[in-house]
Design a protein around this motif. Structure first.
Motif, short mmCIF file in Angstrom:
data_model
loop_
_atom_site.label_atom_id
_atom_site.label_comp_id
_atom_site.label_asym_id
_atom_site.label_seq_id
_atom_site.Cartn_x
_atom_site.Cartn_y
_atom_site.Cartn_z
N ASN A 96 0.60 -0.83 -0.43
CA ASN A 96 0.00 -0.19 -0.08
C ASN A 96 0.46 1.13 -0.16
O ASN A 96 0.47 2.49 -0.97
N PHE A 97 2.40 0.80 1.03
CA PHE A 97 2.81 2.05 1.20
C PHE A 97 3.64 2.81 -0.18
O PHE A 97 3.30 4.14 -1.21
N ASP A 100 0.57 4.34 -2.91
CA ASP A 100 0.19 5.29 -2.64
C ASP A 100 1.54 5.90 -2.84
O ASP A 100 1.22 7.53 -3.32
N ILE A 101 2.68 5.87 -3.08
CA ILE A 101 3.84 6.78 -3.24
C ILE A 101 3.76 7.05 -5.10
O ILE A 101 4.18 7.90 -5.72
N TYR A 102 3.28 5.54 -6.01
CA TYR A 102 2.91 6.17 -7.00
C TYR A 102 1.14 5.69 -7.46
O TYR A 102 1.59 6.10 -8.81
N LYS A 103 0.74 7.14 -6.96
CA LYS A 103 -0.66 7.13 -7.02
C LYS A 103 -1.36 6.44 -7.80
O LYS A 103 -1.44 6.84 -8.80
N VAL A 104 -1.56 5.35 -7.48
CA VAL A 104 -1.64 3.75 -7.94
C VAL A 104 -3.37 4.20 -7.50
O VAL A 104 -3.70 4.55 -6.22
N ILE B 288 -9.24 -1.59 0.01
CA ILE B 288 -7.84 -1.40 0.62
C ILE B 288 -8.05 0.98 0.37
O ILE B 288 -8.54 0.71 -0.79
N ARG B 290 -6.87 3.99 -1.10
CA ARG B 290 -5.91 5.03 -1.02
C ARG B 290 -5.15 6.14 -0.54
O ARG B 290 -5.88 6.85 -0.26
N GLY B 291 -3.89 6.43 0.09
CA GLY B 291 -3.81 7.67 0.14
C GLY B 291 -2.71 8.79 -0.68
O GLY B 291 -1.87 8.57 -1.29
N SER B 292 -2.41 9.42 -0.11
CA SER B 292 -1.34 10.48 -0.71
C SER B 292 0.43 10.50 -0.18
O SER B 292 0.15 9.43 1.14
N ALA B 293 1.20 10.68 -1.23
CA ALA B 293 2.57 9.97 -0.95
C ALA B 293 2.94 11.09 0.09
O ALA B 293 3.84 10.32 1.31
N SER B 296 1.68 8.67 3.70
CA SER B 296 2.05 7.41 3.46
C SER B 296 4.02 7.81 4.00
O SER B 296 4.20 6.70 4.57
N PRO B 384 9.08 7.50 -7.16
CA PRO B 384 8.99 9.00 -8.09
C PRO B 384 8.73 10.08 -7.19
O PRO B 384 6.98 10.23 -6.98
#
Lengths: 234, 527
Positions: A96-97, A100-104, B288, B290-293, B296, B384
């Motif tokens: 999940n982390f 989130d980083i890759y905005k999936v 699941i 979704r959260g912001s980068a 996270s 990224p």
């Protein structure tokens, strides 16, 4: 998809990579072989944006890694040879982390995690902390994490180390399926039999320099890849 | 074999201080000198503290002919400190080193591995004992005049006392390691043990002054009550020059160490290879989110701190102190009220603010946050995500972890004092500004002195020069607040002073912040 143009990387006096140029196209599985310390990992790390190069340029999907690293990283995934993952997270927490980083999107990550975790037989373990995983399980988790954002380019450093035969088979099948759908894979390996069967193209590197490159047929001719490799590097 | 293991142990301990983990080369002489000065300062300050304590104890007890009671009291203090510090280190140092498998796979006897690690711990214990004992010995000979035999016996006692502390600490470390492996809530256990130790330590030190005052006034009665405790009598009389007592003491402490070592050797292999008691949980698929980068990354920082008790207990000491301070403020409300009556509410509010700033600056979360990435750093380097976002999450977590409890503590103290609302707001703002400055400074220092190749995460925090410098840098900055108020307090109101402090520290924060966001980004990319 990945264009390496005349890159050089030195550590002090020693040139780890010396004027290397390669071109990996979409849909190709590209093997990268060489002896220990030949410069494979340095090249892969430079492509992944972990290491800067002294000379030359690397382009991912036509974008310069040096000038726009984040745009390049959005398009690719990197799996190191010894995936040290966050041991304080659970498997699902780590996936999940990364998502989130890759905005999936939530839907995409749900579907991909389910598919790949099932394929690799890791679904039941996802709720457990990474610290409780074996080396092979970490490797599987790193592969799933790399696939969760559907990259256009995958860089893999020794992806078969630590995997059981079934998981290794799944990795090979997944690699082929991904490339059939337009993804490009650039990976290093010491398992020449696997490279011979799996790769569309192969490059052999020695002391940082490219000594042979081309399609599998062009490189090995009538002999085996192992024979060619040994004759070239000795 | 033991020599090689000891060398490894020594290098592991000192390498972070004198060698750059990134290049493997020695640090610049200036950095080395600075670290050496800071270490000497820390050791010197503690030694001076114990020297003044010895000064108040020694003359009254010696003049009453109670030399042994003096050394017995010093012995209790030294033993307690060494034992507490040793116990906190022993589990991590003896059983949880990352090189366990590497060493066990080599033709090295487990007994040698354990002995090398115990000798490393002994060095730590000896340091703590010496910090208490050596100033006490100096004071004793100032009062009584130098004599060779008692001096030699005092030195022997200083060398032997840590063996007892080590034996007890190692035994406790083994117990914690065993329970951690068997129990499911191992983090909770570590926190619980630490808090028990911490509360015990605070209780003992808070009672220490009371006990020492009583000892000075009632030396004979103290002597009578201690004389039944043979160990204390032996320690005291050995230092005062009694050969038989020294013999008994050496035999007891040496024997205790040998016995514990024998027991731990027998169980060492089983302990380090013990299966953990974590329950395997089957994953059930859920929806699941979704959260912001940013969120996270922030969550990752939180998890890293709270899932590793040793990280929180070392890097987040200020937060723990804040919670304790909250309780103390509520329990000792009368003390704050009398402070307010003595110096005035406004001045008392400034004192509260300065204390809160000192507590806040004890947190070194950012100062170890880069090192703690360790071998995981590739994950963020290939992601990224803008490196500045990574740094912002580290600063944000430092701020939240620190400012939240210290703000609550400051608000409670202001409420008890009856601080005017606007002044209370400036107290909080000043604490926030100091916290931000410490966060920025810590991150800068850790980027300059990262250690990504540790064998135990405790080393990334405890033995980190950046954490040490950040701690002293923060404290030194807070010390300026005291001087500043002495200088300006007569001319401007408390709220004005605290607003100026806020502005100054916000400005000071901008310096490391700008450096981190520009130069720091480039350093991160080359780690």
């Amino acid at each position: 998809m990945l264009r390496i143009e005349n890159i050089t990387k030195a550590y002090g006096e020693k040139k780890a990579v010396d004027g290397l140029s390669l071109h990996i196209r979409a849909g190709e599985i590209y093997g990268f072989i060489g002896h220990n310390g030949a410069g494979k990992t340095t090249t892969l790390k430079a492509c992944a944006g972990i290491l800067g190069v002294d000379e030359g340029e690397i382009f991912v999907d036509g974008i310069s890694v040096r000038e726009q690293p984040i745009e390049c990283k959005k398009r690719m995934a990197y799996i190191p040879d010894n995936p040290d993952l966050y041991s304080f997270m659970t498997g699902i927490g780590y996936l999940n982390f990364v998502a989130d980083i890759y905005k999936v999107t939530a839907e995409d990550r749900q579907a991909r995690i389910k598919k790949y975790a099932d394929d690799f037989g890791l679904t039941a373990e996802l709720a457990n902390p990474v610290s409780a995983y074996s080396h092979g399980m970490k490797q599987k988790l790193a592969i799933i994490a790399a696939l969760v954002h559907a990259p256009k380019l995958i860089l893999m450093d020794e992806p078969f180390v630590g995997l059981d035969p079934k998981a290794a088979h799944t990795v090979k099948e997944t690699m082929r399926a991904l490339c059939d759908s337009g993804c490009a894979i650039f990976f290093s390996t010491h398992v020449l039999e696997v490279a011979e069967k799996l790769c569309d193209k192969v490059a052999i590197i020695k002391d940082g320099k490219l000594i042979k490159e081309g399609t599998m047929a062009e490189v090995k001719g009538d002999t085996s890849l192992e024979d060619i490799f040994l004759s070239l590097v000795e | 074999m033991l020599k090689a293991l000891l060398k490894k142990q020594f290098l592991e301990t000192v390498s972070a201080l004198f060698t750059s983990a990134k290049t493997g080369k020695k640090r610049s002489p200036i950095v080395g000198l600075l670290l050496a000065v800071l270490l000497l300062y820390a050791i010197g300050a503690q030694a001076y503290l114990f020297f003044t304590l010895s000064q108040s104890l020694c003359a009254p007890l010696v003049s009453a002919g109670l030399d042994w009671v003096y050394f017995a009291l010093v012995g209790i203090l030294a033993f307690t400190i060494a034992c507490v510090m040793g116990a906190l280190l022993s589990k991590a140092k003896l059983y949880e080193a990352k090189d366990n498998e590497l060493l066990l796979a080599m033709p090295v006897k487990p007994s040698a591995i354990l002995l090398a690690r115990m000798i490393g711990l002994y060095a730590f214990d000896l340091l703590f004992v010496a910090l208490v004992f050596l100033p006490a010995i100096i004071e004793y000979f100032i009062v009584t005049g130098f004599s060779v035999l008692p001096f030699a016996f005092c030195l022997i006692t200083t060398l032997i006392l840590p063996l007892g502390a080590l034996a007890l600490g190692a035994l406790l470390g083994w117990l914690i390691a065993w329970l951690s492996a068997k129990l499911r809530a191992k983090n909770l256990l570590t926190y619980l043990v630490f808090i028990l130790f911490f509360v015990g330590y605070f209780y003992l030190t808070s009672k220490m002054n009371e006990a020492l005052s009583w000892a000075m006034a009632n030396g004979n009665a103290m002597g009578e009550s201690l004389s039944g405790v043979f160990v204390l009598r032996w320690i005291g009389e050995a230092c005062a020059g009694d050969t038989l007592s020294l013999l008994f003491f050496v035999l007891l402490f040496g024997g205790a160490f040998a016995l514990v070592y024998f027991v731990l050797v027998k169980t060492f292999l089983a302990t380090v290879t013990m299966q953990t008691g974590e329950r395997k949980r089957a994953y059930k698929e859920r929806k699941i989110k979704r959260g912001s980068a940013f969120f996270s990354l922030f969550k990752k920082e939180v998890l890293r701190t709270v899932k590793g008790p040793m990280v929180l207990l070392n890097a987040g000491m200020g937060s723990i102190l804040s919670v304790i301070a909250c309780v103390l403020v509520l329990v000792n409300a009368d003390l704050l009220s009398s402070l307010s009556n003595a110096v005035g509410t406004e001045e008392a509010s400034v004192i509260v603010c300065i204390v809160a700033c000192f507590i806040a600056s004890s947190n070194v979360v950012t100062a170890s946050s880069v090192s703690l990435e360790g071998e995981n750093i590739w994950i963020l380097q290939t992601a990224p995500v803008d490196t500045r976002t990574v740094f912002l999450t580290k600063i944000a977590w430092h701020f939240v972890l620190t400012a939240l409890p210290t703000t609550v503590c400051a608000i409670i103290a202001c409420a008890v004092l009856g601080t005017p609302f606007f002044t209370a707001v400036t107290v909080v703002l000043a604490v926030w500004a100091v916290t931000l400055f410490c966060a920025g400074l810590g991150l800068l220092l850790n980027l300059k002195m990262p250690n990504l190749h540790w064998t135990n995460e405790t080393a990334a925090v405890k033995q980190s020069p950046s954490a040490l410098l950040a701690l002293f840098g923060g404290w030194a900055s807070c010390a300026l607040l005291i001087g500043g108020y002495f200088w300006l307090g007569a001319y401007i109101p408390a709220w004005g002073y605290l607003l100026a402090v806020t502005a100054l520290f916000a400005l000071a924060f901008s310096l490391p912040f700008v450096w981190v966001m520009k130069r720091g980004v480039k350093i991160w990319e080359t780690l």
